[in-house]
Motif scaffolding. Structure first.
Motif, PDB file in Angstrom:
ATOM      1  N   ALA A   5       0.833  -1.209   0.000  1.00 20.66           N
ATOM      2  CA  ALA A   5       0.000   0.000   0.000  1.00 20.66           C
ATOM      3  C   ALA A   5       0.866   1.257   0.000  1.00 20.66           C
ATOM      4  N   ALA A   6       1.946   1.230   0.766  1.00 23.66           N
ATOM      5  CA  ALA A   6       2.847   2.381   0.808  1.00 23.66           C
ATOM      6  C   ALA A   6       3.398   2.686  -0.583  1.00 23.66           C
ATOM      7  N   LYS A   7       3.720   1.653  -1.313  1.00 23.58           N
ATOM      8  CA  LYS A   7       4.289   1.834  -2.652  1.00 23.58           C
ATOM      9  C   LYS A   7       3.216   2.174  -3.687  1.00 23.58           C
ATOM     10  N   HIS A   8       2.154   1.370  -3.750  1.00 26.94           N
ATOM     11  CA  HIS A   8       1.235   1.452  -4.885  1.00 26.94           C
ATOM     12  C   HIS A   8      -0.018   2.275  -4.616  1.00 26.94           C
ATOM     13  N   ALA A   9      -0.322   2.545  -3.358  1.00 33.44           N
ATOM     14  CA  ALA A   9      -1.439   3.439  -3.047  1.00 33.44           C
ATOM     15  C   ALA A   9      -0.930   4.823  -2.664  1.00 33.44           C
ATOM     16  N   ALA A  10       0.147   4.874  -1.870  1.00 31.93           N
ATOM     17  CA  ALA A  10       0.681   6.156  -1.392  1.00 31.93           C
ATOM     18  C   ALA A  10       1.811   6.686  -2.269  1.00 31.93           C
ATOM     19  N   GLY A  11       2.313   5.881  -3.192  1.00 31.69           N
ATOM     20  CA  GLY A  11       3.327   6.355  -4.131  1.00 31.69           C
ATOM     21  C   GLY A  11       4.700   6.585  -3.542  1.00 31.69           C
ATOM     22  N   ALA A  12       5.129   5.727  -2.615  1.00 29.47           N
ATOM     23  CA  ALA A  12       6.393   5.925  -1.906  1.00 29.47           C
ATOM     24  C   ALA A  12       7.608   5.751  -2.808  1.00 29.47           C
ATOM     25  N   ASP A  13       8.579   6.646  -2.613  1.00 26.72           N
ATOM     26  CA  ASP A  13       9.922   6.439  -3.156  1.00 26.72           C
ATOM     27  C   ASP A  13      10.796   5.733  -2.123  1.00 26.72           C
ATOM     28  N   VAL A  14      10.524   6.030  -0.846  1.00 25.60           N
ATOM     29  CA  VAL A  14      11.202   5.391   0.286  1.00 25.60           C
ATOM     30  C   VAL A  14      10.130   5.052   1.312  1.00 25.60           C
ATOM     31  N   ILE A  15      10.261   3.881   1.915  1.00 30.11           N
ATOM     32  CA  ILE A  15       9.318   3.447   2.956  1.00 30.11           C
ATOM     33  C   ILE A  15      10.089   3.268   4.253  1.00 30.11           C
ATOM     34  N   ALA A  21      23.144   6.890  13.904  1.00 25.07           N
ATOM     35  CA  ALA A  21      22.866   5.574  13.319  1.00 25.07           C
ATOM     36  C   ALA A  21      21.555   5.587  12.542  1.00 25.07           C
ATOM     37  N   ALA A  22      20.537   6.215  13.110  1.00 26.66           N
ATOM     38  CA  ALA A  22      19.255   6.294  12.411  1.00 26.66           C
ATOM     39  C   ALA A  22      19.392   7.148  11.156  1.00 26.66           C
ATOM     40  N   GLY A  23      20.070   8.281  11.286  1.00 25.26           N
ATOM     41  CA  GLY A  23      20.280   9.138  10.122  1.00 25.26           C
ATOM     42  C   GLY A  23      21.056   8.438   9.014  1.00 25.26           C
ATOM     43  N   ALA A  24      22.015   7.609   9.403  1.00 19.96           N
ATOM     44  CA  ALA A  24      22.797   6.863   8.411  1.00 19.96           C
ATOM     45  C   ALA A  24      21.900   5.961   7.578  1.00 19.96           C
ATOM     46  N   ALA A  25      20.935   5.301   8.222  1.00 25.10           N
ATOM     47  CA  ALA A  25      20.003   4.433   7.496  1.00 25.10           C
ATOM     48  C   ALA A  25      19.160   5.247   6.520  1.00 25.10           C
ATOM     49  N   GLY A  26      18.717   6.432   6.946  1.00 34.92           N
ATOM     50  CA  GLY A  26      17.948   7.283   6.048  1.00 34.92           C
ATOM     51  C   GLY A  26      18.748   7.738   4.845  1.00 34.92           C
ATOM     52  N   LEU A  27      20.015   8.075   5.061  1.00 24.82           N
ATOM     53  CA  LEU A  27      20.865   8.512   3.955  1.00 24.82           C
ATOM     54  C   LEU A  27      21.079   7.395   2.936  1.00 24.82           C
ATOM     55  N   VAL A  28      21.294   6.175   3.436  1.00 20.25           N
ATOM     56  CA  VAL A  28      21.489   5.031   2.536  1.00 20.25           C
ATOM     57  C   VAL A  28      20.221   4.781   1.714  1.00 20.25           C
ATOM     58  N   ALA A  29      19.070   4.808   2.373  1.00 17.35           N
ATOM     59  CA  ALA A  29      17.809   4.567   1.664  1.00 17.35           C
ATOM     60  C   ALA A  29      17.560   5.641   0.607  1.00 17.35           C
ATOM     61  N   ALA A  30      17.836   6.887   0.945  1.00 21.26           N
ATOM     62  CA  ALA A  30      17.646   7.973  -0.013  1.00 21.26           C
ATOM     63  C   ALA A  30      18.575   7.820  -1.211  1.00 21.26           C
ATOM     64  N   GLU A  31      19.804   7.408  -0.934  1.00 15.86           N
ATOM     65  CA  GLU A  31      20.766   7.194  -2.024  1.00 15.86           C
ATOM     66  C   GLU A  31      20.280   6.097  -2.964  1.00 15.86           C
ATOM     67  N   PHE A  32      19.740   5.016  -2.405  1.00 14.93           N
ATOM     68  CA  PHE A  32      19.184   3.945  -3.240  1.00 14.93           C
ATOM     69  C   PHE A  32      18.047   4.480  -4.113  1.00 14.93           C
ATOM     70  N   ALA A  33      17.157   5.263  -3.496  1.00 12.73           N
ATOM     71  CA  ALA A  33      16.005   5.780  -4.233  1.00 12.73           C
ATOM     72  C   ALA A  33      16.429   6.728  -5.349  1.00 12.73           C
ATOM     73  N   LEU A  34      17.412   7.566  -5.088  1.00 12.58           N
ATOM     74  CA  LEU A  34      17.868   8.527  -6.088  1.00 12.58           C
ATOM     75  C   LEU A  34      18.606   7.856  -7.246  1.00 12.58           C
ATOM     76  N   ALA A  35      19.133   6.665  -6.977  1.00 12.06           N
ATOM     77  CA  ALA A  35      19.854   5.931  -8.025  1.00 12.06           C
ATOM     78  C   ALA A  35      18.915   5.183  -8.958  1.00 12.06           C
ATOM     79  N   GLU A  36      17.619   5.077  -8.570  1.00 11.05           N
ATOM     80  CA  GLU A  36      16.658   4.371  -9.413  1.00 11.05           C
ATOM     81  C   GLU A  36      16.431   5.164 -10.695  1.00 11.05           C
ATOM     82  N   PRO A  37      16.346   4.471 -11.843  1.00  9.51           N
ATOM     83  CA  PRO A  37      16.134   5.185 -13.116  1.00  9.51           C
ATOM     84  C   PRO A  37      14.760   5.833 -13.171  1.00  9.51           C
TER      85      PRO A  37
END
Length: 368
Positions: free
Chosen positions: A207-217, A352-368
């Motif tokens: 639902a987060a992805k396909h109803a709410a349109g998430a780039d990051v969950i 530590a929490a911020g590090a996880a957010g940065l990694v997730a954002a980097e993954f999302a930004l790398a998506e075509p």
């Protein structure tokens, strides 16, 4: 045999004296109960509008026991205006077979406008999913995603039923939504009150992805983790289950480490023993684990713990300079704490929490 015989709840009549504050779905009120003025929380889903002078029935169990409810009683019912009617739509019951059961329109059910889409899809398409252990990790993760994505990434919060069940109880989620850092919220299992309701974590992720349109969950419990001082007697181990769910659905799991060098309890020094259990025993699928850059002596402790627990072998560990999370939190005006400790007292926790957010954002930004 140990048993819970007799009443499991402490109830007392009370009277609303005044409204202290309110936010969507929740009212905080001063109440007169047992001859004293005390604080109470009312959820409009259960009580409707609360007004000064209303007679109310209060659940006083946690306060009487001295438990961590923030010193609040909870309004069970408004005795002055006891009649409420639920909307017609929806057939899914949460808090099932209890006097507090509620009816919601779940995103998966046929009446939902998203039913067909969720029936047809079973994949997250590589969307990064940050698995939290504590609710207090939500703000630094969200701030890091917001900063790294410059506000362009849609971040959706999936709240589990591992702690507080009503999403309105989370001041953090409400503030992040108000500031536009969270695009939407999904409440799963018996948690309720999100923009979308879902039956479980798997359908909640979809639902987060396909109803709410998430780039990051980002997935985690609300305020109030349960712990017993035992390895498996904690709701924090759901972090490992979220990693598994994200993997099954084709997401990219990212685990947020719970780190502290300020917690006086040895089992939570460095990497929390709950994290070690969740990622070392419960998570059967590999995740990316973000390890923040730390002072050398503290980094040595953390890496040794991760090696000894087998986490370094089971998962992909990446080192991240996460100091930018402090400026992100400041720019957003977010005041954060964990177990009563703020940024100055426990910086490693938020790094530590911020590090996880940065990694997730980097993954999302790398998506075509």
């Amino acid at each position: 045999m140990e048993g819970n015989q007799g009443p499991l709840v402490r109830l007392r009549p009370g009277k609303v004296l005044r409204i202290i504050t309110s936010r969507p779905g929740l009212v905080e009120a001063a109440v007169l109960v047992e001859g004293r003025e005390e604080k109470a929380v009312g959820y409009t889903a259960f009580t409707g509008e609360l007004r000064p002078g209303d007679a109310v029935l209060l659940n006083t169990t946690a306060v009487a026991k001295g438990l961590g409810s923030g010193g609040y009683h909870f309004v069970v019912a408004n005795l002055t205006r006891p009649e409420l009617d639920a909307p017609a739509a929806g057939h899914i019951i949460k808090l099932r077979y209890t006097p507090a059961q509620i009816k919601v329109l779940a995103v998966e059910e046929p009446e939902s406008s998203h039913h067909e889409k969720l029936r047809e899809t079973e994949n997250l398409g590589g969307t990064p999913v940050v698995a939290l252990e504590l609710h207090s990790q939500l703000a630094p993760v969200a701030a890091a995603v917001w900063q790294k994505g410059r506000g362009r990434l849609r971040l959706v919060y999936v709240m589990t039923d591992g702690a507080a069940l009503p999403l309105p109880f989370s001041r953090t989620a409400g503030e992040l939504k108000e500031k536009g850092v969270l695009a939407a919220t999904v409440t799963v299992g018996h948690a309720f009150g999100g923009d979308f309701e879902a039956v479980n974590v798997y359908s909640g992720l979809l639902a987060a992805k396909h109803a709410a349109g998430a780039d990051v969950i980002v997935v985690g419990m609300g305020p109030g983790v349960v712990g017993t001082g035992t390895r498996f007697g904690t709701t924090a181990i759901e972090q490992g289950e979220v990693v598994n769910a994200a993997h099954v659905l084709g997401g990219r799991p990212v685990a947020a480490l719970r780190l502290s060098f300020a917690d006086l309890r040895p089992r939570h020094r460095g990497v929390s023993h709950h994290t070690i259990t969740a990622l070392g025993r419960v998570a059967l699928a590999p995740a990316t684990v973000a390890v923040p850059v730390l002072a050398p002596e503290r980094a040595e402790v953390v890496w040794e713990q991760l090696e000894q627990a087998g986490i370094a072998q089971r998962h992909r560990l990446v080192t991240v300079d996460a100091t930018s999370v402090f400026s992100a939190l400041d720019e957003l005006g977010l005041q954060v704490s964990t177990m009563g400790r703020g940024l100055d007292m426990d910086p490693e926790f938020f790094l530590a929490a911020g590090a996880a957010g940065l990694v997730a954002a980097e993954f999302a930004l790398a998506e075509p």
